[in-house]
Design a protein around this motif. Sequence first.
Motif, short mmCIF file in Angstrom:
data_model
loop_
_atom_site.label_atom_id
_atom_site.label_comp_id
_atom_site.label_asym_id
_atom_site.label_seq_id
_atom_site.Cartn_x
_atom_site.Cartn_y
_atom_site.Cartn_z
N LEU A 22 0.91 -1.12 -0.12
CA LEU A 22 0.01 -0.14 -0.04
C LEU A 22 0.83 1.31 -0.19
O LEU A 22 0.59 2.14 -0.61
CB LEU A 22 -1.06 0.09 1.21
N LEU A 23 1.93 1.27 0.79
CA LEU A 23 2.81 2.47 0.67
C LEU A 23 3.42 2.68 -0.49
O LEU A 23 3.58 3.83 -0.93
CB LEU A 23 3.89 2.15 1.84
N LEU A 24 3.93 1.48 -1.12
CA LEU A 24 4.54 1.58 -2.67
C LEU A 24 3.56 2.15 -3.50
O LEU A 24 3.94 2.92 -4.29
CB LEU A 24 5.10 0.26 -3.03
N GLY A 25 2.10 1.80 -3.42
CA GLY A 25 1.43 2.00 -4.50
C GLY A 25 1.10 3.63 -3.98
O GLY A 25 0.74 4.42 -5.04
N ALA A 26 0.95 4.09 -2.83
CA ALA A 26 0.83 5.57 -2.57
C ALA A 26 1.81 6.33 -3.13
O ALA A 26 1.62 7.51 -3.85
CB ALA A 26 0.59 5.74 -1.16
N PHE A 31 4.09 10.22 -7.14
CA PHE A 31 4.85 10.61 -8.17
C PHE A 31 4.36 10.84 -9.64
O PHE A 31 4.70 11.85 -10.21
CB PHE A 31 6.05 9.61 -8.42
N TYR A 32 3.23 9.99 -9.92
CA TYR A 32 2.60 10.29 -11.17
C TYR A 32 1.77 11.64 -11.07
O TYR A 32 1.82 12.16 -12.04
CB TYR A 32 1.42 9.15 -11.08
N ALA A 33 1.06 12.04 -9.81
CA ALA A 33 0.30 13.08 -9.70
C ALA A 33 1.34 14.41 -10.09
O ALA A 33 1.05 15.40 -10.50
CB ALA A 33 -0.37 13.30 -8.41
#
Length: 40
Positions: A22-26, A31-33
């Motif tokens: 979950l932390l990696l996905g966040a 970074f994408y945003a």
Amino acid sequence: MNPLPDDEIRRRQRSRALVMALLLGALVILFYAISIAKMA
């Protein structure tokens, strides 16, 4: 001090892995945003 049963160890490993995923996905979403905001 008696060792923990195997299923307890597996449960803790699974919950820790879920938190890390979950932390990696966040971080990926963050970074994408940021990169979208810099392009705009």
